[in-house]
Scaffold this active site. Structure first.
Site: not given
Length: 340
Positions: A241-243, A261
């Site tokens: 997923a993102h980051n 994250s």
């Protein structure tokens, strides 16, 4: 392609036992070996096949001792599995190096640059302002968006999608159907029960010697970058997923999911279907077992975690508070049982 056993022994830093002038042109399983092929023996349960195989040669470890007569020639190396892997790598590199040129129809925007000895397959697309290195192979129907950077000797396989602003290092391999840089899963809940999409304006950075499996997805960051560090290996159908940050030389098996994250350390092993929730930190050399759900950070290196049960959250947390103390409770019970 034909090579003598002597040439292969030189490549593998091994020694031929037999006729080093014999030639092989094929890689065979030991149980299916035939004349002109070469195989290997590293698992003792396959040893019976070495006495039956018709393969011209078999790669074996230095410590192998035959208990019966052999019909095949041997190449002794320090470690047979590593030796055969080296041979596979050499074969793969030779095969891929032969792909050079541009098949039509394909498209590359005039503002983009690509290095020498590259390959662009039919129906591949390269957008604006891309910088692509030497010996890069872009297979048919691969999509590369605007402002993408790809280092030397990397391979983008058929049907892979590389979104805008992605950076991919050297010696990387993006397998078919992988999607790099799609929007992260960012939605803000509204008072009326609906969700408002949060623009995802970051990118993905993939460092050198990274492999991304077929149909795996690596989302772009909301802001900043999602980072896959040097030497990481991502299996098929993995969701990152993102980051997220994946550390150097970490391996992640099929169908695992890493939420937004989270930071995964170096040299970790994430087994198949493991799930890690967002905003955690996983220490270096952590092993996460198959189907394991990780819901809190792992702070100490070299930890192994395993286990997952789906149940009511409040009930699970109450049960977990008891479960984690079971070893102490067992000890106390045994002490009580010893009392008169």
């Amino acid at each position: 392609m034909e090579f003598t056993l002597g040439q292969l022994a030189q490549l593998l830093q091994g020694k031929v036992e037999g006729d080093e002038t014999l030639k092989v042109s094929r890689l065979d399983k030991i149980q299916e070996g035939a004349a002109g092929g070469i195989s290997f023996l590293s698992n003792e349960k396959y040893e019976p096949f070495i006495y039956q195989t018709e393969a011209t040669a078999v790669i074996v470890s230095e410590g192998f001792k035959a208990t019966k007569s052999l019909k095949t020639n041997l190449i002794r190396v320090k470690d047979a599995y590593t030796g055969f892997t080296t041979l596979l790598e050499a074969y793969s590199q030779f095969t891929k190096a032969s792909l050079v040129g541009v098949e039509e129809p394909s498209f590359m925007d005039p503002s983009s640059q690509i290095g020498e000895l590259h390959y662009r397959g039919a129906f591949s697309y390269i957008g604006k302002n891309c910088q692509i290195g030497n010996n890069v192979k872009v297979h048919p129907q691969a999509y590369i968006g605007n402002n993408v950077k790809i280092g030397d000797n990397s391979i983008i396989h058929a049907g892979a999608k590389i979104y805008a602003d992605t950076q991919i290092g050297s010696h990387c391999e993006i397998h078919p159907g992988a999607v790099i840089g799609a929007d992260g899963f960012g939605f803000a809940p509204q008072e009326d029960g609906t969700y408002k999409a949060i623009p995802q304006i970051g990118n993905v950075i993939i460092e050198d010697h990274v492999s991304i499996g077929a149909n795996a997805t690596v989302d772009c960051a909301t802001m900043g970058s999602t980072v896959i560090k040097k030497g990481a290996k991502i299996d098929n159908q993995v969701q990152i997923a993102h980051n997220v940050t994946i550390g150097e030389n970490t391996v992640i098996a099929a169908q695992a999911g890493i939420s937004g994250s989270t930071e995964i350390g170096s040299n970790c092993v994430i087994a198949g279907q493991a799930g890690i929730i967002g905003h955690l930190k996983i220490a270096d050399k952590t092993t996460v077992g198959a189907n394991t759900g990780v819901i809190k950070s792992i702070k100490k290196p070299n930890e192994t975690v395993f286990g997952y049960i789906g149940m009511d959250m409040k009930q699970f947390l109450k049960s977990y508070s008891i479960f984690k103390n079971l070893s102490d409770l067992e000890k106390r019970i045994k002490e009580l049982e010893k009392k008169p």
